[in-house]
Design a protein around this motif. Sequence first.
Motif, PDB file in Angstrom:
ATOM      1  N   ASP A  44      11.483  20.673  59.048  1.00 61.69           N
ATOM      2  CA  ASP A  44      11.249  21.090  60.426  1.00 61.69           C
ATOM      3  C   ASP A  44      12.532  21.152  61.255  1.00 61.69           C
ATOM      4  O   ASP A  44      12.616  21.918  62.212  1.00 61.69           O
ATOM      5  N   HIS A  45      13.524  20.326  60.905  1.00 60.46           N
ATOM      6  CA  HIS A  45      14.765  20.253  61.668  1.00 60.46           C
ATOM      7  C   HIS A  45      15.954  20.254  60.705  1.00 60.46           C
ATOM      8  O   HIS A  45      16.472  19.189  60.369  1.00 60.46           O
ATOM      9  N   PRO A  46      16.347  21.432  60.237  1.00 59.01           N
ATOM     10  CA  PRO A  46      17.485  21.492  59.309  1.00 59.01           C
ATOM     11  C   PRO A  46      18.706  20.784  59.893  1.00 59.01           C
ATOM     12  O   PRO A  46      18.978  20.873  61.091  1.00 59.01           O
ATOM     13  N   GLN A  47      19.424  20.069  59.033  1.00 61.35           N
ATOM     14  CA  GLN A  47      20.558  19.281  59.477  1.00 61.35           C
ATOM     15  C   GLN A  47      21.803  19.693  58.713  1.00 61.35           C
ATOM     16  O   GLN A  47      21.752  20.513  57.813  1.00 61.35           O
ATOM     17  N   SER A  48      22.907  19.067  59.076  1.00 59.63           N
ATOM     18  CA  SER A  48      24.154  19.365  58.386  1.00 59.63           C
ATOM     19  C   SER A  48      24.041  18.980  56.918  1.00 59.63           C
ATOM     20  O   SER A  48      23.169  18.208  56.529  1.00 59.63           O
ATOM     21  N   THR A  49      24.926  19.471  56.116  1.00 59.29           N
ATOM     22  CA  THR A  49      24.862  19.269  54.674  1.00 59.29           C
ATOM     23  C   THR A  49      24.882  17.792  54.291  1.00 59.29           C
ATOM     24  O   THR A  49      24.098  17.360  53.453  1.00 59.29           O
ATOM     25  N   ALA A  50      25.743  17.002  54.887  1.00 58.15           N
ATOM     26  CA  ALA A  50      25.843  15.581  54.539  1.00 58.15           C
ATOM     27  C   ALA A  50      24.557  14.836  54.911  1.00 58.15           C
ATOM     28  O   ALA A  50      24.054  14.029  54.124  1.00 58.15           O
ATOM     29  N   GLU A  51      24.025  15.112  56.079  1.00 61.32           N
ATOM     30  CA  GLU A  51      22.790  14.453  56.505  1.00 61.32           C
ATOM     31  C   GLU A  51      21.618  14.891  55.632  1.00 61.32           C
ATOM     32  O   GLU A  51      20.783  14.071  55.254  1.00 61.32           O
ATOM     33  N   ALA A  52      21.544  16.168  55.321  1.00 62.11           N
ATOM     34  CA  ALA A  52      20.471  16.676  54.471  1.00 62.11           C
ATOM     35  C   ALA A  52      20.552  16.043  53.089  1.00 62.11           C
ATOM     36  O   ALA A  52      19.530  15.661  52.512  1.00 62.11           O
TER      37      ALA A  52
END
Length: 77
Positions: A44-52
Amino acid sequence: MDAQTLTNVINGLKKTRDVCSSQLDIGALKELDGAIALLEQLRDHPQSTAEAHALKVRALQAVAAVVSIATNLRDWL
């Protein structure tokens, strides 16, 4: 992962939870629910690569714990 893949994984985990809920203790169910919630958050809330990546790792760890409990693989090792 794209949104459709995450949706498919989430639906699969929910079906697994429903089928195996009688075999899992409350801790395992909470862990599985947490993994589902993390994946839903990621979808629902795409995040930065590291957080994802961190969210995916946490979700996979939870899924691995549930699979281990549900299948009793440790008893065979």
